[in-house]
Design a protein around this motif. Structure first.
Motif, PDB file in Angstrom:
ATOM      1  N   LEU A  96       0.925  -1.064   0.109  1.00 49.47           N
ATOM      2  CA  LEU A  96      -0.263  -0.018  -0.254  1.00 49.47           C
ATOM      3  C   LEU A  96       0.826   0.821   0.741  1.00 49.47           C
ATOM      4  CD1 LEU A  96      -2.973  -0.866   2.505  1.00 49.47           C
ATOM      5  CD2 LEU A  96      -2.732  -1.585   0.319  1.00 49.47           C
ATOM      6  N   ALA A  97       0.381   1.959  -0.282  1.00 51.25           N
ATOM      7  CA  ALA A  97       0.810   3.297  -0.366  1.00 51.25           C
ATOM      8  C   ALA A  97       0.798   4.257   0.290  1.00 51.25           C
ATOM      9  CB  ALA A  97       0.446   4.083  -1.892  1.00 51.25           C
ATOM     10  N   PHE A  98       2.435   4.043   1.389  1.00 48.86           N
ATOM     11  CA  PHE A  98       1.777   4.575   2.902  1.00 48.86           C
ATOM     12  C   PHE A  98       2.837   5.480   2.880  1.00 48.86           C
ATOM     13  CE2 PHE A  98       0.112   0.943   5.290  1.00 48.86           C
ATOM     14  CZ  PHE A  98      -0.588   1.265   6.287  1.00 48.86           C
ATOM     15  N   SER A  99       2.482   7.082   3.583  1.00 51.99           N
ATOM     16  CA  SER A  99       3.580   7.635   3.865  1.00 51.99           C
ATOM     17  C   SER A  99       3.702   7.239   5.427  1.00 51.99           C
ATOM     18  CB  SER A  99       2.514   9.333   3.939  1.00 51.99           C
ATOM     19  OG  SER A  99       2.467   9.718   2.816  1.00 51.99           O
ATOM     20  N   ILE A 100       5.467   7.556   5.786  1.00 52.81           N
ATOM     21  CA  ILE A 100       5.948   7.014   6.268  1.00 52.81           C
ATOM     22  C   ILE A 100       5.759   8.014   7.217  1.00 52.81           C
ATOM     23  CG2 ILE A 100       7.999   5.691   7.700  1.00 52.81           C
ATOM     24  CD1 ILE A 100       6.497   3.604   6.046  1.00 52.81           C
ATOM     25  N   VAL A 101       5.688   7.988   7.925  1.00 51.59           N
ATOM     26  CA  VAL A 101       6.188   8.745   9.935  1.00 51.59           C
ATOM     27  C   VAL A 101       6.805   7.868  11.681  1.00 51.59           C
ATOM     28  CG1 VAL A 101       4.270  10.956   9.049  1.00 51.59           C
ATOM     29  CG2 VAL A 101       3.784   8.312  10.656  1.00 51.59           C
ATOM     30  N   ASP A 102       7.426   8.808  12.014  1.00 50.35           N
ATOM     31  CA  ASP A 102       7.773   8.657  12.766  1.00 50.35           C
ATOM     32  C   ASP A 102       6.874   8.862  13.868  1.00 50.35           C
ATOM     33  OD1 ASP A 102       8.223  10.826  14.425  1.00 50.35           O
ATOM     34  OD2 ASP A 102       9.932  11.362  13.400  1.00 50.35           O
ATOM     35  N   HIS A 103       7.024   8.019  15.263  1.00 52.77           N
ATOM     36  CA  HIS A 103       6.168   7.692  16.406  1.00 52.77           C
ATOM     37  C   HIS A 103       6.040   9.530  16.766  1.00 52.77           C
ATOM     38  CE1 HIS A 103       9.003   5.544  18.657  1.00 52.77           C
ATOM     39  NE2 HIS A 103       9.616   7.398  19.454  1.00 52.77           N
ATOM     40  N   SER A 104       6.369  10.439  16.745  1.00 50.52           N
ATOM     41  CA  SER A 104       6.776  11.892  17.186  1.00 50.52           C
ATOM     42  C   SER A 104       6.516  12.869  16.230  1.00 50.52           C
ATOM     43  CB  SER A 104       7.826  11.711  17.916  1.00 50.52           C
ATOM     44  OG  SER A 104       8.289  10.640  18.669  1.00 50.52           O
ATOM     45  N   PRO A 118       4.846   7.807  21.052  1.00 46.76           N
ATOM     46  CA  PRO A 118       5.086   6.798  21.194  1.00 46.76           C
ATOM     47  C   PRO A 118       3.732   5.594  22.341  1.00 46.76           C
ATOM     48  CG  PRO A 118       7.186   7.921  22.144  1.00 46.76           C
ATOM     49  CD  PRO A 118       5.756   8.432  21.695  1.00 46.76           C
ATOM     50  N   THR A 119       3.770   4.564  22.125  1.00 48.72           N
ATOM     51  CA  THR A 119       2.958   3.575  23.267  1.00 48.72           C
ATOM     52  C   THR A 119       4.150   2.311  23.183  1.00 48.72           C
ATOM     53  OG1 THR A 119       1.228   2.420  21.730  1.00 48.72           O
ATOM     54  CG2 THR A 119       0.780   4.416  23.086  1.00 48.72           C
ATOM     55  N   SER A 120       3.535   1.421  24.097  1.00 50.17           N
ATOM     56  CA  SER A 120       4.300   0.247  24.410  1.00 50.17           C
ATOM     57  C   SER A 120       3.368  -0.635  24.675  1.00 50.17           C
ATOM     58  CB  SER A 120       4.622   0.560  26.725  1.00 50.17           C
ATOM     59  OG  SER A 120       5.157  -0.948  26.024  1.00 50.17           O
ATOM     60  N   HIS A 121       3.497  -1.657  23.144  1.00 53.04           N
ATOM     61  CA  HIS A 121       2.573  -2.574  22.252  1.00 53.04           C
ATOM     62  C   HIS A 121       3.887  -3.621  21.851  1.00 53.04           C
ATOM     63  CE1 HIS A 121      -0.726  -4.941  22.813  1.00 53.04           C
ATOM     64  NE2 HIS A 121      -0.900  -4.763  21.186  1.00 53.04           N
ATOM     65  N   ASP A 122       3.585  -5.027  22.147  1.00 59.62           N
ATOM     66  CA  ASP A 122       4.227  -6.100  21.432  1.00 59.62           C
ATOM     67  C   ASP A 122       4.369  -5.878  20.422  1.00 59.62           C
ATOM     68  OD1 ASP A 122       1.621  -6.711  21.400  1.00 59.62           O
ATOM     69  OD2 ASP A 122       2.494  -8.640  22.201  1.00 59.62           O
ATOM     70  N   ASP A 143      -3.921   0.514  23.171  1.00 55.23           N
ATOM     71  CA  ASP A 143      -3.290  -1.040  22.521  1.00 55.23           C
ATOM     72  C   ASP A 143      -1.815  -0.368  23.555  1.00 55.23           C
ATOM     73  OD1 ASP A 143      -4.416  -3.444  20.793  1.00 55.23           O
ATOM     74  OD2 ASP A 143      -5.419  -1.594  20.879  1.00 55.23           O
ATOM     75  N   THR A 144      -1.690   0.133  25.175  1.00 55.67           N
ATOM     76  CA  THR A 144      -0.176  -0.110  25.535  1.00 55.67           C
ATOM     77  C   THR A 144      -0.186  -1.137  26.859  1.00 55.67           C
ATOM     78  OG1 THR A 144       0.997   1.548  25.853  1.00 55.67           O
ATOM     79  CG2 THR A 144      -1.131   2.240  26.931  1.00 55.67           C
ATOM     80  N   GLY A 145       0.875  -1.114  27.338  1.00 50.05           N
ATOM     81  CA  GLY A 145       0.766  -1.490  28.284  1.00 50.05           C
ATOM     82  C   GLY A 145       1.073  -0.600  29.762  1.00 50.05           C
ATOM     83  N   VAL A 146       1.860   0.257  29.353  1.00 55.02           N
ATOM     84  CA  VAL A 146       1.818   1.777  30.577  1.00 55.02           C
ATOM     85  C   VAL A 146       1.546   2.952  29.633  1.00 55.02           C
ATOM     86  CG1 VAL A 146       3.250   0.399  31.289  1.00 55.02           C
ATOM     87  CG2 VAL A 146       5.064   1.699  29.428  1.00 55.02           C
ATOM     88  N   LEU A 147       1.385   4.019  29.993  1.00 59.43           N
ATOM     89  CA  LEU A 147       1.457   5.306  29.568  1.00 59.43           C
ATOM     90  C   LEU A 147       2.697   5.719  29.589  1.00 59.43           C
ATOM     91  CD1 LEU A 147      -1.660   6.466  30.472  1.00 59.43           C
ATOM     92  CD2 LEU A 147      -1.193   5.789  28.522  1.00 59.43           C
ATOM     93  N   THR A 148       3.612   6.236  28.160  1.00 61.07           N
ATOM     94  CA  THR A 148       4.681   6.137  27.988  1.00 61.07           C
ATOM     95  C   THR A 148       3.993   7.854  28.503  1.00 61.07           C
ATOM     96  OG1 THR A 148       4.625   7.189  25.973  1.00 61.07           O
ATOM     97  CG2 THR A 148       5.119   5.471  25.845  1.00 61.07           C
ATOM     98  N   PRO A 149       6.154   8.399  29.060  1.00 58.98           N
ATOM     99  CA  PRO A 149       5.925  10.234  29.234  1.00 58.98           C
ATOM    100  C   PRO A 149       5.217  10.796  28.239  1.00 58.98           C
ATOM    101  CG  PRO A 149       7.734   9.352  29.943  1.00 58.98           C
ATOM    102  CD  PRO A 149       7.076   8.227  29.042  1.00 58.98           C
ATOM    103  N   GLU A 150       5.123  10.515  26.897  1.00 66.29           N
ATOM    104  CA  GLU A 150       5.293  11.845  26.075  1.00 66.29           C
ATOM    105  C   GLU A 150       3.404  11.563  25.988  1.00 66.29           C
ATOM    106  OE1 GLU A 150       8.702   9.239  24.238  1.00 66.29           O
ATOM    107  OE2 GLU A 150       7.431   9.243  25.201  1.00 66.29           O
ATOM    108  N   ALA A 151       3.156  10.136  26.125  1.00 64.83           N
ATOM    109  CA  ALA A 151       1.400   9.992  26.245  1.00 64.83           C
ATOM    110  C   ALA A 151       1.132  10.768  27.204  1.00 64.83           C
ATOM    111  CB  ALA A 151       0.894   8.689  26.116  1.00 64.83           C
TER     112      ALA A 151
END
Length: 268
Positions: A96-104, A118-122, A143-151
């Motif tokens: 698929l024609a994704f635009s790739i981004v980072d988690h921030s 970012p989140t914390s998932h497997d 879908d995260t096991g903890v809330l990151t500082p950014e979250a």
């Protein structure tokens, strides 16, 4: 806050996830884990036109968040956004024609500023989002096991807070899952429990917060009434009905409800 953003949860749970975030200039589809037919049916049930979707965001690569996207993308000419880790983790996404981004990343979509965290998932490289205008904000995190500082930073003070409250820890411990799955679900790269979500509300809710939506409830290890009661206790809310499917603070300024796997809901 003046309402400019609306939340339409079409499906939330381990069998499929899809949410439309409505901004001033259209919708952003977050995840597409149900069939195209079911996506259209549930959108129509809420009176929503999928032709107004301006972009798609993926939180991560698990099938309950992505399995409907290849079909949806055939009829959609807008941008698809995901991290490189998410796209590379599934063969049905790489074409698929994704635009790739980072988690921030920060994006301007449908008249909203979208800020990822970012989140914390497997999984490879998951993320969730804050949607905002000058006068409104929606926080979205599942879908995260903890809330990151950014979250914690980006979810704070949202008018609508859609936050994972996946399982009751006692039900999970006593339930039928094998030990390895219990450890996965309850671990730091699994899913937030009711108690974890309730604890987080003490840091996330302020005077601008009007609605808390519990997301991604486990059908085996949770119940809406159990979840809503736990979240309500954290913010001083009381039952709004006999079944504890909704709660409100005594001043009526803050409400709590739970999204469902099998029927859609709107929060204005």
């Amino acid at each position: 806050m003046y309402p400019q953003i609306h939340l339409h949860v079409l499906a939330s749970g381990s069998k499929g996830n899809a949410t439309l975030v409505e901004g001033p200039d259209g919708f952003v589809l977050v995840d597409c884990g149900i069939s195209n037919r079911e996506l259209a049916r549930r959108a129509a049930e809420l009176g929503l036109d999928l032709g107004s979707v301006r972009a798609v965001l993926l939180t991560h690569e698990h099938g309950d968040h992505t399995r409907g996207l290849p079909v949806f993308a055939k009829r959609f000419d807008g941008p698809l956004f995901a991290t490189a880790g998410t796209v590379g983790a599934r063969k049905d996404l790489t074409g698929l024609a994704f635009s790739i981004v980072d988690h921030s990343c920060e994006l301007d979509l449908a008249g909203m500023r979208v800020r990822a965290f970012p989140t914390s998932h497997d999984v490879a490289d998951p993320m969730c989002f804050r949607f905002e205008t000058d006068d409104d904000a929606v926080g979205y995190c599942t879908d995260t096991g903890v809330l990151t500082p950014e979250a914690l930073d980006l979810l704070f003070g949202a008018r609508i807070l859609a936050l994972e409250s996946n399982h009751d820890a006692r039900m999970l411990a006593a339930g039928p899952y094998p030990a390895h799955l219990k450890a996965r679900v309850g671990g730091e790269k699994g899913h937030l429990s009711n108690d974890q979500a309730a604890d987080a509300l003490r840091d996330l809710v302020d005077e601008d917060t009007e609605t808390i939506v519990a997301m991604h409830l486990s059908q085996e290890n949770n119940r809406p009434s159990v979840c809503v009661r736990a979240l309500a206790e954290a913010v001083g809310a009381v039952a709004a009905d006999d079944a504890w499917t909704e709660a409100r603070t005594p001043d009526g300024l803050l409400s709590i409800c739970a999204a469902a796997q099998d029927w859609p809901m709107t929060v204005w």
